[in-house]
Design a protein around this motif. Structure first.
Motif, PDB file in Angstrom:
ATOM      1  N   UNK A   9     -46.103   9.331  40.198  1.00  0.00           N
ATOM      2  CA  UNK A   9     -46.882  10.641  40.293  1.00  0.00           C
ATOM      3  C   UNK A   9     -46.142  11.943  40.107  1.00  0.00           C
ATOM      4  N   UNK A  10     -44.728  11.953  39.659  1.00  0.00           N
ATOM      5  CA  UNK A  10     -43.952  12.929  39.462  1.00  0.00           C
ATOM      6  C   UNK A  10     -43.770  13.821  38.218  1.00  0.00           C
ATOM      7  N   UNK A  11     -44.461  12.744  37.306  1.00  0.00           N
ATOM      8  CA  UNK A  11     -44.414  13.329  35.628  1.00  0.00           C
ATOM      9  C   UNK A  11     -45.420  12.865  34.945  1.00  0.00           C
ATOM     10  N   UNK A  12     -45.897  13.496  33.848  1.00  0.00           N
ATOM     11  CA  UNK A  12     -46.793  13.071  32.925  1.00  0.00           C
ATOM     12  C   UNK A  12     -48.038  12.871  33.541  1.00  0.00           C
ATOM     13  N   UNK A  13     -48.767  11.730  33.094  1.00  0.00           N
ATOM     14  CA  UNK A  13     -50.085  11.504  33.270  1.00  0.00           C
ATOM     15  C   UNK A  13     -50.342  11.280  35.180  1.00  0.00           C
ATOM     16  N   UNK A  14     -49.255  10.950  35.648  1.00  0.00           N
ATOM     17  CA  UNK A  14     -49.522  10.561  36.955  1.00  0.00           C
ATOM     18  C   UNK A  14     -49.333  11.794  37.690  1.00  0.00           C
ATOM     19  N   UNK A  15     -48.692  12.882  37.333  1.00  0.00           N
ATOM     20  CA  UNK A  15     -48.517  14.376  37.825  1.00  0.00           C
ATOM     21  C   UNK A  15     -49.917  14.973  37.534  1.00  0.00           C
ATOM     22  N   UNK A  16     -50.542  14.572  36.448  1.00  0.00           N
ATOM     23  CA  UNK A  16     -51.700  15.223  36.148  1.00  0.00           C
ATOM     24  C   UNK A  16     -52.860  14.697  36.948  1.00  0.00           C
ATOM     25  N   UNK A  17     -52.867  13.360  37.424  1.00  0.00           N
ATOM     26  CA  UNK A  17     -53.778  12.700  38.266  1.00  0.00           C
ATOM     27  C   UNK A  17     -53.544  13.315  39.869  1.00  0.00           C
ATOM     28  N   UNK A  18     -52.149  13.439  40.166  1.00  0.00           N
ATOM     29  CA  UNK A  18     -51.998  14.185  41.452  1.00  0.00           C
ATOM     30  C   UNK A  18     -52.718  15.633  41.501  1.00  0.00           C
ATOM     31  N   UNK A  19     -52.539  16.577  40.469  1.00  0.00           N
ATOM     32  CA  UNK A  19     -53.115  17.719  40.600  1.00  0.00           C
ATOM     33  C   UNK A  19     -54.456  17.597  40.506  1.00  0.00           C
ATOM     34  N   UNK A  20     -55.073  16.923  39.769  1.00  0.00           N
ATOM     35  CA  UNK A  20     -56.600  16.953  39.675  1.00  0.00           C
ATOM     36  C   UNK A  20     -57.033  16.261  40.859  1.00  0.00           C
ATOM     37  N   UNK A  21     -56.550  15.299  41.397  1.00  0.00           N
ATOM     38  CA  UNK A  21     -57.132  14.578  42.467  1.00  0.00           C
ATOM     39  C   UNK A  21     -56.874  15.603  43.900  1.00  0.00           C
ATOM     40  N   UNK A 194     -41.062  12.938  15.906  1.00  0.00           N
ATOM     41  CA  UNK A 194     -41.452  13.766  14.602  1.00  0.00           C
ATOM     42  C   UNK A 194     -42.654  13.156  13.629  1.00  0.00           C
ATOM     43  N   UNK A 195     -42.497  11.897  13.418  1.00  0.00           N
ATOM     44  CA  UNK A 195     -43.592  11.462  12.498  1.00  0.00           C
ATOM     45  C   UNK A 195     -44.940  11.263  12.793  1.00  0.00           C
ATOM     46  N   UNK A 196     -45.126  11.559  14.186  1.00  0.00           N
ATOM     47  CA  UNK A 196     -46.398  11.168  14.899  1.00  0.00           C
ATOM     48  C   UNK A 196     -47.323  12.678  14.570  1.00  0.00           C
ATOM     49  N   UNK A 197     -48.521  12.316  13.620  1.00  0.00           N
ATOM     50  CA  UNK A 197     -49.259  13.568  13.322  1.00  0.00           C
ATOM     51  C   UNK A 197     -49.902  14.377  14.673  1.00  0.00           C
ATOM     52  N   UNK A 198     -50.045  15.815  14.598  1.00  0.00           N
ATOM     53  CA  UNK A 198     -50.357  16.310  15.671  1.00  0.00           C
ATOM     54  C   UNK A 198     -51.906  15.773  16.288  1.00  0.00           C
ATOM     55  N   UNK A 199     -52.815  15.342  15.149  1.00  0.00           N
ATOM     56  CA  UNK A 199     -54.047  15.168  15.939  1.00  0.00           C
ATOM     57  C   UNK A 199     -54.097  13.762  16.707  1.00  0.00           C
ATOM     58  N   UNK A 200     -52.841  13.100  16.609  1.00  0.00           N
ATOM     59  CA  UNK A 200     -52.753  11.852  17.515  1.00  0.00           C
ATOM     60  C   UNK A 200     -52.294  11.996  18.913  1.00  0.00           C
ATOM     61  N   UNK A 201     -51.924  13.238  19.320  1.00  0.00           N
ATOM     62  CA  UNK A 201     -51.464  13.565  20.752  1.00  0.00           C
ATOM     63  C   UNK A 201     -52.506  14.147  21.530  1.00  0.00           C
ATOM     64  N   UNK A 202     -52.367  13.595  22.535  1.00  0.00           N
ATOM     65  CA  UNK A 202     -53.368  13.903  23.847  1.00  0.00           C
ATOM     66  C   UNK A 202     -52.638  14.780  24.959  1.00  0.00           C
ATOM     67  N   UNK A 203     -53.310  15.791  25.488  1.00  0.00           N
ATOM     68  CA  UNK A 203     -52.759  16.148  26.890  1.00  0.00           C
ATOM     69  C   UNK A 203     -53.118  15.473  27.985  1.00  0.00           C
ATOM     70  N   UNK A 204     -52.201  15.467  29.002  1.00  0.00           N
ATOM     71  CA  UNK A 204     -52.311  14.534  30.288  1.00  0.00           C
ATOM     72  C   UNK A 204     -53.546  15.025  30.962  1.00  0.00           C
ATOM     73  N   UNK A 205     -53.822  16.197  31.168  1.00  0.00           N
ATOM     74  CA  UNK A 205     -54.949  16.554  32.166  1.00  0.00           C
ATOM     75  C   UNK A 205     -56.150  16.273  31.264  1.00  0.00           C
ATOM     76  N   UNK A 206     -56.289  16.259  30.042  1.00  0.00           N
ATOM     77  CA  UNK A 206     -57.625  15.707  29.377  1.00  0.00           C
ATOM     78  C   UNK A 206     -57.895  14.269  29.356  1.00  0.00           C
ATOM     79  N   UNK A 207     -56.514  13.448  29.554  1.00  0.00           N
ATOM     80  CA  UNK A 207     -56.737  11.990  29.747  1.00  0.00           C
ATOM     81  C   UNK A 207     -57.240  11.786  31.031  1.00  0.00           C
TER      82      UNK A 207
END
Ligand SMILES: NC(=O)c1ccc[n+]([C@@H]2O[C@H](COP(=O)([O-])OP(=O)(O)OC[C@H]3O[C@@H](n4cnc5c(N)ncnc54)[C@H](OP(=O)(O)O)[C@@H]3O)[C@@H](O)[C@H]2O)c1
Length: 255
Positions: A9-21, A194-207
């Motif tokens: 819950x301290x980073x990334x997707x878990x931290x985003x879950x914590x804030x949203x909940x 570096x090789x991963x195109x921009x459109x492939x990235x998601x933001x944790x809060x949207x996930x």
């Protein structure tokens, strides 16, 4: 107040879950290994949202950590988010087998044991949810990581079907399968992105938004992002061997 327990819950997707909940009014049990970060996260969320925040310092790769987490879950939680996870640095045979086994413990054994601990109380109370954070890699070929995440999808589907009669649809189990998300994950695994195109990235809060919406709608497998829904949909039509050849390499470079 409902209570949510979030692993990692301290980073990334878990931290985003914590804030949203917390914003949604959940009391929180926050689990991770780093005590200082956990305490700070708990304080910040308590100060901002006036919810109760409890910390559980536990390593889900250890028996002691797993038992502590199971005990807390059995005391009663309304939402369990099995999120903690990591990537190993390298492809199979370039990673010590002990690290691959640690991955199976955190990604699979912890998910199984905490789900097992959570469901009886939820079924008895007639409400509750379990979100198991898998990955888009579950539908690709991506070493032990992809295999462990495919297990999470299959496990969530199986458990959801098994409890359907007893829970009358009021206790939900769902696998959440994001693609690339901006978090600490890749840096920790020393993966170059570096090789991963921009459109492939998601933001944790949207996930997290997509995951919670899909849980409410009763989906058993949630795939956030139109691009990933399309890629995974098309991938199902392509011969498995070709998927394997393409996906075992894409976005899998290590520093
Ligand atoms: N980022 C992506 O592109 C992506 C894509 C698909 C799926 N996922 C999945 O999403 C989940 C979260 O990943 P993330 O990207 O948010 O990673 P992250 O930013 O690196 O955060 C990982 C979290 O898990 C905790 N953690 C790691 N190992 C743990 C252990 N053994 N016991 C307890 N807690 C542990 C970490 O805290 P401590 O270090 O303090 O323990 C941290 O809070 C993982 O299951 C990952 O596989 C990520």
């Amino acid at each position: 107040m409902p209570t949510a327990l979030i692993t990692g819950a301290t980073a990334g997707i878990g931290a985003a879950f914590a804030s949203r909940l917390a914003a949604d009014g959940f009391d929180l049990v926050l689990l991770a290994r780093n005590e200082e970060r956990l305490t700070q996260t708990a304080k910040d969320l308590h100060d901002k949202y006036a919810v109760n925040t409890e910390v559980l310092v536990a390593d889900l790769a250890s028996e002691e950590g797993l038992v502590a987490a199971e005990e807390r879950v059995r005391k009663g939680v309304d939402l369990l988010v099995n999120n903690a996870g990591f990537g190993n640095r390298g492809t199979f045979l370039n990673v010590p087998v002990s690290d691959e086994l640690t991955m199976l413990r955190v990604h699979c054994e912890a998910v199984l044991r905490l789900t097992y601990a959570a469901l009886p109380g939820m079924i008895e109370r007639g409400r509750g949810g379990v979100i198991n954070v898998s990955s888009a890699a579950a539908f690709a070929t991506r070493g032990t990581y992809g295999a462990s995440k495919a297990w999470v999808v299959s496990f969530s589907q199986g458990v959801s079907a098994d409890i359907a009669g007893r829970s009358k649809g009021n206790v939900k189990v769902m696998a959440l399968c994001p693609g690339f998300v901006h978090t600490e994950f890749h840096e920790r695994a020393q993966m170059s992105t570096g090789d991963i195109p921009g459109f492939m990235w998601l933001e944790a809060d949207k996930v997290v938004d997509a995951g919670l919406r899909d849980l409410r709608r009763g989906l058993v497998v949630s795939i956030p992002g139109a691009q990933y829904k399309a890629i995974i949909g098309v991938g199902k039509l392509v011969p498995r061997r070709l998927v394997g050849r393409l996906s075992s390499r894409a976005g899998r470079k290590y520093d």
